[in-house]
Design a protein around this motif. Structure first.
Motif, PDB file in Angstrom:
ATOM      1  N   THR A 311       0.739  -1.137  -0.126  1.00 51.40           N
ATOM      2  CA  THR A 311       0.062   0.022   0.112  1.00 51.40           C
ATOM      3  C   THR A 311       0.835   1.310   0.021  1.00 51.40           C
ATOM      4  O   THR A 311       0.478   2.069  -0.801  1.00 51.40           O
ATOM      5  CB  THR A 311      -0.937   0.007   1.287  1.00 51.40           C
ATOM      6  N   CYS A 315       1.285   4.476  -2.966  1.00 55.73           N
ATOM      7  CA  CYS A 315       1.355   5.693  -2.721  1.00 55.73           C
ATOM      8  C   CYS A 315       2.443   6.700  -2.917  1.00 55.73           C
ATOM      9  O   CYS A 315       2.368   7.635  -3.669  1.00 55.73           O
ATOM     10  CB  CYS A 315       1.033   5.974  -1.270  1.00 55.73           C
ATOM     11  N   ARG A 343      -8.136  -0.143   3.783  1.00 53.58           N
ATOM     12  CA  ARG A 343      -7.251   0.407   2.674  1.00 53.58           C
ATOM     13  C   ARG A 343      -7.374   1.724   2.463  1.00 53.58           C
ATOM     14  O   ARG A 343      -6.169   2.375   2.274  1.00 53.58           O
ATOM     15  CB  ARG A 343      -7.303  -0.623   1.297  1.00 53.58           C
ATOM     16  N   GLN A 347      -4.204   4.450   2.676  1.00 51.25           N
ATOM     17  CA  GLN A 347      -3.791   5.208   1.744  1.00 51.25           C
ATOM     18  C   GLN A 347      -3.692   6.605   1.891  1.00 51.25           C
ATOM     19  O   GLN A 347      -2.816   7.521   1.372  1.00 51.25           O
ATOM     20  CB  GLN A 347      -4.605   4.853   0.256  1.00 51.25           C
ATOM     21  N   THR A 351      -0.530   8.956   2.057  1.00 50.15           N
ATOM     22  CA  THR A 351      -0.464  10.120   1.271  1.00 50.15           C
ATOM     23  C   THR A 351      -0.375  11.553   1.760  1.00 50.15           C
ATOM     24  O   THR A 351       0.652  12.352   1.231  1.00 50.15           O
ATOM     25  CB  THR A 351      -1.718  10.313   0.286  1.00 50.15           C
TER      26      THR A 351
END
Length: 449
Positions: A311, A315, A343, A347, A351
């Motif tokens: 994951t 990103c 998820r 994310q 981010t």
């Protein structure tokens, strides 16, 4: 509350008084019955020991018999009935009735018991007269039986005759109990009312130690409500301010173009500024909506086991272009690590952290991202060598609309909500977050799942 306490105390008092009255009456009546039986036993034994009846039984002199029976009547209690029964059950003498008119007594329970064991007792009730007749029979040495009897009132008749007195007594006690319950209730609730009036004053200790946890809980909730109200008020003011700035810029540039006050070569610049401020508004509104959803969101039902490493890698790859624009290098490393999370939220968390590291970095700087395992827990690290955060600012960076460098944040389109969103996501996942930073040395943020 006062009425309920008064009512319940009054009911308890009434039940207690009634139960006490009934219990006391029953106890004293049982003592009374025991005393009556004991008196009858003494009288019967006295008759047996006097040998008068045995002398009559042996004598054939009628004059002497009459004299002895007269003396017997004079000696015995006026309320006592004496019955003398022969071996075959025939009544030889009764001081209350003519013996010849009485039926055979051999089958009477107390007489039968006296012939068999030497003594016999029986109580027979009279429903019409509300009286109990107590019998005590004792066997004499010559084989005959003498029985003594007396009448006594039943417990119901005693209770009914004393009912008016009991009624007034119970009424007085109930009124007294109600008055006392009122005073006790008032005395009991005064400290609670005082505590409620001084809820904000933590130095005021409750009068009852049992209320300390309750008072502490109420105070904490009260403080939380006030803090939440203030936070909501501050948030509303901050949102209004943040929205007002780009809207004012958009309105100003549009007005210049509309009134042909801009040179042809300036119109492109004004249009670019309008687009930038509109983009900033869109980003700001999206962040506000997301933060609002996180504030009111319960534990999601779409949690799943996801690979934190994969994951984070996705990103980082999506942000590489943004980093290159500012000549910033992103170094990514780690190992596969499964965490139970949502998820989309993870994310968003990664981010925001990486974007902040890029945004508050120096040109040509480096951002290090690691996703893997540390101390047997899922671990995410985002580190930069940018401007850093002073110690007094570190406790505020997770607040909404707080910016370490306001001018840089606005230039790069920051809303000041990124770390607030990160904090909410961390809390929803039951994770913990740690910030290490120093001015001029950069910032490292660690998240433990």
């Amino acid at each position: 509350m006062k009425q309920k306490i008064n009512l319940r105390l009054a009911i308890i008092a009434i039940l207690a008084v009634i139960a006490t009255t009934i219990g006391t009456t029953t106890i004293y009546y049982n003592l009374f019955k025991r005393q009556v039986r004991n008196d009858l036993r003494i009288e019967a034994e006295l008759l047996k020991n006097m040998d008068m009846l045995q002398d009559i039984y042996k004598s054939s002199d009628n004059f002497q018999t009459d004299r002895i029976l007269k003396n017997l009547d004079d000696l015995m209690n006026d309320n006592l009935r004496i019955t003398w029964i022969d071996i075959d059950g025939t009544v030889l003498y009764d001081n209350d009735m003519d013996a010849s008119s009485l039926e055979n007594h051999k089958n009477r329970p107390e007489i039968k018991a006296a012939f068999q064991t030497g003594v016999g007792e029986e109580v027979r009730k009279s429903d019409t007269l509300n009286l109990d007749t107590y019998y005590y029979a004792i066997k004499l040495e010559n084989g005959t039986v003498v029985r003594v009897a007396t009448e006594a009132r039943t417990i119901l008749s005693i209770f009914m005759s004393s009912l008016p007195f009991i009624f007034w007594l119970v009424s007085a006690i109930i009124l007294l109990c109600i008055w006392i319950s009122y005073l006790l209730t008032k005395q009991l609730l005064v400290p609670i009312e005082k505590m409620a009036e001084n809820l904000d004053d933590s130095s005021q200790e409750p009068a009852y130690k049992e209320l300390v946890p309750f008072a502490d809980k109420i105070r904490v909730q009260h403080e939380n409500i006030l803090a939440a109200a203030k936070s909501r008020q501050d948030f509303t003011a901050s949102v209004s301010h943040e929205l007002k700035t780009p809207l004012t810029a958009i309105s100003g540039y549009a007005e210049l173009i509309e009134n042909h006050m801009a040179e042809p070569n300036q119109e492109i610049y004004f249009a670019e500024q309008i687009r930038k401020n509109a983009d900033r508004l869109v980003i700001l509104i999206n962040d506000i909506i997301q933060l609002s959803e996180l504030d009111h969101r319960e534990i999601p039902h779409d949690f799943a086991h996801i690979d934190l490493y994969e994951t984070a890698k996705e990103c980082v790859n999506s942000l590489c272009v943004n980093a290159k624009r500012r000549n910033i290098q992103i170094v990514f490393s780690g190992i596969s690590c499964m965490v139970y999370a949502e998820r989309h939220m993870i994310q968003e968390l990664i981010t925001n952290l990486v974007q902040n590291a890029i945004q508050y970095n120096n040109e040509g700087g480096t951002v290090i991202v690691y996703a893997g395992i540390r101390n047997d827990r899922g671990y995410l690290k985002v580190e930069d060598n940018g401007i850093g955060i002073s110690e007094e600012m570190q406790e505020h960076v997770f607040e909404r609309f707080y910016r370490v460098d306001k001018s840089r944040s606005r230039e790069t389109g920051g809303t000041g909500l990124g770390l607030a969103i990160v904090k909410h996501i961390v809390e929803i996942h039951g994770a913990s977050i740690k910030l290490d930073s120093a001015p001029g040395r950069g910032t490292r943020i660690s998240v433990y799942f």
